[in-house]
Motif scaffolding. Structure first.
Motif, PDB file in Angstrom:
ATOM      1  N   PHE A 176       0.857  -1.184   0.000  1.00 42.40           N
ATOM      2  CA  PHE A 176       0.000   0.000   0.000  1.00 42.40           C
ATOM      3  C   PHE A 176       0.893   1.234   0.000  1.00 42.40           C
ATOM      4  CE2 PHE A 176       0.662  -1.260   4.413  1.00 42.40           C
ATOM      5  CZ  PHE A 176       1.074  -0.079   5.019  1.00 42.40           C
ATOM      6  N   LEU A 177       0.322   2.394  -0.335  1.00 44.20           N
ATOM      7  CA  LEU A 177       1.095   3.637  -0.399  1.00 44.20           C
ATOM      8  C   LEU A 177       1.050   4.354   0.941  1.00 44.20           C
ATOM      9  CD1 LEU A 177      -0.362   4.908  -3.804  1.00 44.20           C
ATOM     10  CD2 LEU A 177       1.848   3.757  -3.420  1.00 44.20           C
ATOM     11  N   ASP A 178       2.188   4.959   1.333  1.00 40.28           N
ATOM     12  CA  ASP A 178       2.175   5.691   2.607  1.00 40.28           C
ATOM     13  C   ASP A 178       1.300   6.940   2.529  1.00 40.28           C
ATOM     14  OD1 ASP A 178       3.786   7.278   1.097  1.00 40.28           O
ATOM     15  OD2 ASP A 178       5.577   7.045   2.337  1.00 40.28           O
ATOM     16  N   SER A 179       0.945   7.333   1.317  1.00 41.83           N
ATOM     17  CA  SER A 179       0.058   8.495   1.162  1.00 41.83           C
ATOM     18  C   SER A 179      -1.411   8.143   1.407  1.00 41.83           C
ATOM     19  CB  SER A 179       0.205   9.068  -0.246  1.00 41.83           C
ATOM     20  OG  SER A 179      -0.128   8.076  -1.211  1.00 41.83           O
ATOM     21  N   MET A 180      -1.709   6.856   1.544  1.00 36.51           N
ATOM     22  CA  MET A 180      -3.100   6.443   1.749  1.00 36.51           C
ATOM     23  C   MET A 180      -3.570   6.793   3.155  1.00 36.51           C
ATOM     24  SD  MET A 180      -3.061   2.763  -0.224  1.00 36.51           S
ATOM     25  CE  MET A 180      -4.517   2.076   0.567  1.00 36.51           C
ATOM     26  N   SER A 181      -4.872   6.966   3.297  1.00 34.41           N
ATOM     27  CA  SER A 181      -5.420   7.259   4.623  1.00 34.41           C
ATOM     28  C   SER A 181      -5.326   5.997   5.485  1.00 34.41           C
ATOM     29  CB  SER A 181      -6.880   7.679   4.505  1.00 34.41           C
ATOM     30  OG  SER A 181      -7.686   6.559   4.198  1.00 34.41           O
ATOM     31  N   PRO A 182      -5.174   6.165   6.799  1.00 34.13           N
ATOM     32  CA  PRO A 182      -5.137   5.003   7.697  1.00 34.13           C
ATOM     33  C   PRO A 182      -6.372   4.108   7.538  1.00 34.13           C
ATOM     34  CG  PRO A 182      -4.534   7.002   8.886  1.00 34.13           C
ATOM     35  CD  PRO A 182      -4.980   7.430   7.534  1.00 34.13           C
ATOM     36  N   GLU A 183      -7.551   4.731   7.288  1.00 39.31           N
ATOM     37  CA  GLU A 183      -8.770   3.939   7.073  1.00 39.31           C
ATOM     38  C   GLU A 183      -8.594   3.001   5.885  1.00 39.31           C
ATOM     39  OE1 GLU A 183      -8.845   7.280   7.471  1.00 39.31           O
ATOM     40  OE2 GLU A 183     -10.727   7.961   8.374  1.00 39.31           O
ATOM     41  N   ASP A 184      -8.104   3.568   4.762  1.00 39.94           N
ATOM     42  CA  ASP A 184      -7.947   2.752   3.551  1.00 39.94           C
ATOM     43  C   ASP A 184      -6.875   1.685   3.731  1.00 39.94           C
ATOM     44  OD1 ASP A 184      -9.956   4.051   2.224  1.00 39.94           O
ATOM     45  OD2 ASP A 184      -8.634   5.330   1.027  1.00 39.94           O
ATOM     46  N   ILE A 185      -5.790   2.021   4.447  1.00 42.14           N
ATOM     47  CA  ILE A 185      -4.730   1.033   4.697  1.00 42.14           C
ATOM     48  C   ILE A 185      -5.306  -0.147   5.479  1.00 42.14           C
ATOM     49  CG2 ILE A 185      -2.571   0.606   5.954  1.00 42.14           C
ATOM     50  CD1 ILE A 185      -1.825   3.569   5.345  1.00 42.14           C
ATOM     51  N   ALA A 186      -6.059   0.161   6.516  1.00 42.02           N
ATOM     52  CA  ALA A 186      -6.653  -0.906   7.338  1.00 42.02           C
ATOM     53  C   ALA A 186      -7.604  -1.759   6.513  1.00 42.02           C
ATOM     54  CB  ALA A 186      -7.397  -0.289   8.529  1.00 42.02           C
ATOM     55  N   TYR A 187      -8.496  -1.079   5.798  1.00 41.99           N
ATOM     56  CA  TYR A 187      -9.526  -1.787   5.020  1.00 41.99           C
ATOM     57  C   TYR A 187      -8.882  -2.692   3.975  1.00 41.99           C
ATOM     58  CZ  TYR A 187     -14.098  -2.312   2.754  1.00 41.99           C
ATOM     59  OH  TYR A 187     -15.269  -2.812   2.252  1.00 41.99           O
ATOM     60  N   ARG A 188      -7.950  -2.133   3.235  1.00 46.97           N
ATOM     61  CA  ARG A 188      -7.288  -2.877   2.162  1.00 46.97           C
ATOM     62  C   ARG A 188      -6.531  -4.101   2.705  1.00 46.97           C
ATOM     63  NH1 ARG A 188      -5.177  -2.504  -3.052  1.00 46.97           N
ATOM     64  NH2 ARG A 188      -3.180  -3.558  -3.099  1.00 46.97           N
ATOM     65  N   SER A 189      -5.884  -3.943   3.860  1.00 45.49           N
ATOM     66  CA  SER A 189      -5.092  -5.029   4.433  1.00 45.49           C
ATOM     67  C   SER A 189      -5.943  -6.258   4.748  1.00 45.49           C
ATOM     68  CB  SER A 189      -4.420  -4.572   5.742  1.00 45.49           C
ATOM     69  OG  SER A 189      -3.603  -3.471   5.503  1.00 45.49           O
ATOM     70  N   VAL A 190      -7.185  -6.024   5.116  1.00 42.80           N
ATOM     71  CA  VAL A 190      -8.058  -7.162   5.424  1.00 42.80           C
ATOM     72  C   VAL A 190      -8.661  -7.745   4.146  1.00 42.80           C
ATOM     73  CG1 VAL A 190      -9.951  -8.001   6.859  1.00 42.80           C
ATOM     74  CG2 VAL A 190      -8.582  -6.067   7.649  1.00 42.80           C
ATOM     75  N   VAL A 191      -9.014  -6.855   3.195  1.00 44.63           N
ATOM     76  CA  VAL A 191      -9.631  -7.343   1.950  1.00 44.63           C
ATOM     77  C   VAL A 191      -8.699  -8.296   1.201  1.00 44.63           C
ATOM     78  CG1 VAL A 191     -10.380  -6.659  -0.368  1.00 44.63           C
ATOM     79  CG2 VAL A 191     -11.247  -5.440   1.629  1.00 44.63           C
ATOM     80  N   VAL A 192      -7.398  -7.986   1.181  1.00 44.27           N
ATOM     81  CA  VAL A 192      -6.479  -8.853   0.423  1.00 44.27           C
ATOM     82  C   VAL A 192      -6.488 -10.280   0.981  1.00 44.27           C
ATOM     83  CG1 VAL A 192      -5.027  -6.909  -0.270  1.00 44.27           C
ATOM     84  CG2 VAL A 192      -4.382  -8.243   1.729  1.00 44.27           C
ATOM     85  N   ALA A 193      -6.707 -10.419   2.277  1.00 50.54           N
ATOM     86  CA  ALA A 193      -6.806 -11.756   2.867  1.00 50.54           C
ATOM     87  C   ALA A 193      -8.188 -12.367   2.606  1.00 50.54           C
ATOM     88  CB  ALA A 193      -6.510 -11.698   4.361  1.00 50.54           C
ATOM     89  N   LEU A 194      -9.225 -11.548   2.714  1.00 49.85           N
ATOM     90  CA  LEU A 194     -10.589 -12.039   2.446  1.00 49.85           C
ATOM     91  C   LEU A 194     -10.730 -12.540   1.010  1.00 49.85           C
ATOM     92  CD1 LEU A 194     -12.848  -9.368   4.205  1.00 49.85           C
ATOM     93  CD2 LEU A 194     -12.643 -11.792   4.817  1.00 49.85           C
ATOM     94  N   SER A 195      -9.980 -11.926   0.096  1.00 58.17           N
ATOM     95  CA  SER A 195     -10.051 -12.324  -1.303  1.00 58.17           C
ATOM     96  C   SER A 195      -9.648 -13.799  -1.492  1.00 58.17           C
ATOM     97  CB  SER A 195      -9.152 -11.401  -2.130  1.00 58.17           C
ATOM     98  OG  SER A 195      -9.192 -11.751  -3.487  1.00 58.17           O
ATOM     99  N   ASP A 196      -8.707 -14.266  -0.678  1.00 56.24           N
ATOM    100  CA  ASP A 196      -8.325 -15.684  -0.738  1.00 56.24           C
ATOM    101  C   ASP A 196      -9.471 -16.576  -0.268  1.00 56.24           C
ATOM    102  OD1 ASP A 196      -5.636 -15.430  -1.699  1.00 56.24           O
ATOM    103  OD2 ASP A 196      -5.043 -14.728   0.275  1.00 56.24           O
ATOM    104  N   LEU A 197     -10.210 -16.122   0.722  1.00 58.48           N
ATOM    105  CA  LEU A 197     -11.385 -16.880   1.174  1.00 58.48           C
ATOM    106  C   LEU A 197     -12.442 -16.927   0.072  1.00 58.48           C
ATOM    107  CD1 LEU A 197     -10.203 -17.094   3.972  1.00 58.48           C
ATOM    108  CD2 LEU A 197     -12.306 -16.134   4.926  1.00 58.48           C
TER     109      LEU A 197
END
Lengths: 310, 310
Positions: free
Chosen positions: B56-77
């Protein structure tokens, strides 16, 4: 080497002898890992991140780093009375180093053999060395030992000796002396799984004391709404007649602190003998909602909190 | 603020509305988390680490960083056809920053609401920003979609549009243009959970294509012992009439590539309409054990592998 090949080479067979025993249908190598669920059980889950020079020394062997990273998570399962079933490892490391990776995976192999659990998945990424381990275990439904069920007027127990690992750590980072056993306590800690399993139905509350005995005892007290009176001279240490507060609160001890009704005293002595694990009464719970420490003359010793993470 | 207080303040209530629904008995705040197990189900588990300026980019908002970090794992499910149940977050961050942590936990809250799953535990440590997420889901026993069951002469499908997230990423890091939807695809990806659930019994094999369409299709082929012939012009992209190899293989697409017998063509069309998700045939499996790409004139296009982690 791409991530897929790296995982195949170093991690796909770690603990694979225990996949069937733990009902793991798909481990490393698919999108997800797939585990058949036992009936009549509940899942017990713990996550721990270990970071270089905070949670382990960069001078440690890759085998010991790997082994220790999993044990710290298993220790939480022990405190809940759970039987470990499997673990995942998210490994971040700075550069591809075949020898390092081989040794690291050897450490995981040893861990898998010692606790009879397979590695079922994880992730590898590039960055500063960091290891996040999630361990999964099972308890019979409703039988897990929590922090929140301690009652007033119970005995407070601790397993093993306190402060050993810290002595070992100090000798590794400075020129203070330590026994081989103390160094081993730091480098190759053990999770008290067997003890946790035996304490179900006997301990009213339990916690692992890796953050420091008093801080972790405080967590039991807060969660249970009780207080505690600890007799400093009764805390088991090997290197002083009477321990100091700093010595009993130094952290890194993967021992279990638990509470239990006085009626269980004799059965706890039996467990101690059977498992060959020292178990010591260090105090009593009460109604006060605070943790107090007293010296051998009955004088209160001012308590600081244990290890702070931030 | 110590770790205990930090977790209590920012993380103990994330997704707590879904604890009962997901049978989580003990979440954040004990040694371990404890989850009652459903009968007739198998656990589906995935782990992903996200590191600043790699995932992820350090310019991203903390909300988006958190959300994206979980989605990438959920995508495997999603690729396994699992229904998400809970997740843990091991968060490493450089310094205590109340505003950042509040926003980060808001991102997790949004994720929990969108997928109706509670945060059940994790760890916080100090260091370079890094987030390791483990997600757990369930499938009916034996019903998870694997990578290894593709057969020759099946259709190869892909969901959504390919290359959108990469277009978004390029516009965030340079001065190339992208639509709002493309930027959104990168910043706020979605896991195709609903699609995965509907593909059980229909897809013979599936994978999420976050590492690049061709590399991930190769994993299906290797695991299933089949080959694949992909028609480049049929790969769905929005920004060119005929996509380039680089465009279809750019990674970061949390779409599902799957194989299915030609007899399922009409039911897959129905699923596509019902869910409002574009699903496109991009090729056929065969006996060749290699992945080949052909252009509109039937000429073979030399294939490079997808995104390399090391």
């Amino acid at each position: 080497m791409d991530e897929h090949a790296l995982i195949q080479t170093y991690f796909s067979d770690v603990g694979s002898a225990y996949l069937a025993e733990q009902d793991v249908r798909i481990s490393v190598g698919d999108d997800s890992s797939i585990i058949s669920l036992p009936s009549g059980k509940e899942s017990v889950v713990s996550v721990d991140t270990s970071i270089e020079n905070i949670h382990f020394l960069d001078s440690m062997s890759p085998e010991d780093i790997a082994y220790r990273s999993v044990v710290v998570a298993l220790s939480d399962l022990a405190a809940c009375g759970a039987s470990p079933a499997w673990y995942s490892v998210a490994l971040t490391f700075p550069e591809f180093d075949e020898i390092w990776l081989k040794k690291f995976s050897d450490g995981l192999r040893r861990l898998s053999d010692d606790y009879r659990i397979p590695l079922i998945g994880g992730d590898t990424t590039k960055g500063k060395l960091s290891i996040t381990v999630q361990v999964n275990g099972y308890c019979d439904t409703g039988q897990s030992i929590l922090r929140s069920n301690a009652k007033p007027n119970e005995n407070i127990y601790v397993s093993g000796l306190i402060g050993e690992a810290h002595k070992g750590l100090k000798s590794l980072t400075g020129n203070s002396e330590a026994t081989d056993g103390q160094v081993e306590s730091y480098l190759k800690p053990k999770a008290r799984i067997d003890l946790g399993l035996r304490l179900k139905g006997i301990a009213s509350a339990a916690i692992d004391i890796s953050d420091g005995l008093l801080q972790d005892l405080k967590h039991i007290c807060e969660a249970s709404g009780v207080g505690a009176k600890v007799e400093l001279e009764n805390v088991p240490i090997s290197f002083n007649d009477i321990p100091s507060l700093a010595e009993i609160n130094s952290g890194d001890d993967y021992e279990i602190c638990f509470t239990s009704s006085p009626k269980n005293e004799s059965v706890i002595e039996e467990i101690s003998e059977e498992l060959g694990i020292k178990i010591t009464v260090i105090g009593k719970t009460n109604n006060s909602k605070i943790v107090e420490v007293f010296d051998s003359e009955g004088k209160e010793v001012p308590v600081e909190s244990g290890y702070k993470h931030f």
